[in-house]
Design a protein around this motif. Sequence first.
Motif, PDB file in Angstrom:
ATOM      1  N   VAL A  18       0.863  -1.241  -0.087  1.00 51.11           N
ATOM      2  CA  VAL A  18      -0.031  -0.176   0.146  1.00 51.11           C
ATOM      3  C   VAL A  18       1.039   1.205   0.003  1.00 51.11           C
ATOM      4  N   GLY A  19       0.641   2.034  -0.997  1.00 55.08           N
ATOM      5  CA  GLY A  19       1.293   3.200  -1.070  1.00 55.08           C
ATOM      6  C   GLY A  19       0.782   4.682  -0.164  1.00 55.08           C
ATOM      7  N   GLU A  20       1.152   5.797  -0.581  1.00 55.88           N
ATOM      8  CA  GLU A  20       0.765   6.988  -0.084  1.00 55.88           C
ATOM      9  C   GLU A  20      -0.387   7.614  -1.014  1.00 55.88           C
ATOM     10  N   LEU A  21      -1.491   8.141  -0.208  1.00 56.63           N
ATOM     11  CA  LEU A  21      -2.401   8.982  -0.821  1.00 56.63           C
ATOM     12  C   LEU A  21      -1.733  10.353  -0.802  1.00 56.63           C
ATOM     13  N   LEU A  22      -1.712  11.022  -2.042  1.00 58.49           N
ATOM     14  CA  LEU A  22      -1.302  12.416  -2.092  1.00 58.49           C
ATOM     15  C   LEU A  22      -2.501  13.126  -2.881  1.00 58.49           C
ATOM     16  N   VAL A  23      -2.504  14.345  -2.184  1.00 55.37           N
ATOM     17  CA  VAL A  23      -3.587  15.362  -2.813  1.00 55.37           C
ATOM     18  C   VAL A  23      -2.946  16.706  -3.243  1.00 55.37           C
ATOM     19  N   HIS A  24      -2.734  16.890  -4.351  1.00 55.07           N
ATOM     20  CA  HIS A  24      -1.820  18.142  -4.804  1.00 55.07           C
ATOM     21  C   HIS A  24      -3.108  18.972  -5.242  1.00 55.07           C
ATOM     22  N   PHE A  25      -2.780  20.451  -5.182  1.00 58.51           N
ATOM     23  CA  PHE A  25      -3.338  21.630  -5.632  1.00 58.51           C
ATOM     24  C   PHE A  25      -2.982  22.830  -5.589  1.00 58.51           C
ATOM     25  N   ASN A  26      -3.410  23.541  -6.516  1.00 61.90           N
ATOM     26  CA  ASN A  26      -2.787  25.198  -6.435  1.00 61.90           C
ATOM     27  C   ASN A  26      -3.686  25.893  -5.622  1.00 61.90           C
ATOM     28  N   ALA A  27      -3.376  27.103  -5.559  1.00 64.01           N
ATOM     29  CA  ALA A  27      -4.298  28.040  -4.548  1.00 64.01           C
ATOM     30  C   ALA A  27      -5.754  28.151  -5.064  1.00 64.01           C
ATOM     31  N   ALA A  28      -5.866  28.166  -6.192  1.00 64.01           N
ATOM     32  CA  ALA A  28      -7.388  27.879  -6.836  1.00 64.01           C
ATOM     33  C   ALA A  28      -8.001  26.716  -6.332  1.00 64.01           C
ATOM     34  N   GLY A  29      -7.236  25.598  -6.370  1.00 64.43           N
ATOM     35  CA  GLY A  29      -7.916  24.409  -6.057  1.00 64.43           C
ATOM     36  C   GLY A  29      -8.038  24.539  -4.566  1.00 64.43           C
ATOM     37  N   ARG A  30      -7.227  24.891  -3.717  1.00 60.16           N
ATOM     38  CA  ARG A  30      -7.199  25.143  -2.412  1.00 60.16           C
ATOM     39  C   ARG A  30      -8.606  25.642  -2.038  1.00 60.16           C
ATOM     40  N   ASP A  31      -8.860  26.902  -2.670  1.00 54.88           N
ATOM     41  CA  ASP A  31      -9.800  27.791  -2.248  1.00 54.88           C
ATOM     42  C   ASP A  31     -11.283  26.727  -2.713  1.00 54.88           C
ATOM     43  N   VAL A  32     -11.264  25.896  -3.662  1.00 50.36           N
ATOM     44  CA  VAL A  32     -12.470  25.209  -4.054  1.00 50.36           C
ATOM     45  C   VAL A  32     -12.568  24.076  -2.974  1.00 50.36           C
TER      46      VAL A  32
END
Length: 102
Positions: A18-32
Amino acid sequence: MSRPRITIEIQPGENGGVGELLVHFNAAGRDVLVSQLSRLDEHWDHEHFDAVTISPDAKLDEVAYRPDSEIVRRATFTLRSDEMDAEHCPHVLSDQPASPYD
């Protein structure tokens, strides 16, 4: 401002584990993300994020940051109250196993 980018991927673990779950986002994605998750309550307890797009505001990107990662194309974030879990899933309220990071 650039378009919201939200990418959820699973990086493979060592030896195929089992690996690692990663959530990547830019500033606009963070706001969403913050906006969508902040509106969750006992009456609206989950939010879907989807690559195909359930909502244009909650669209997931489909391009992995690493070529060996698996892209998550659909995710549901669910707000679970202690009262709800006590009634429907009491086992999740029990003591959790010790973390190797403690």
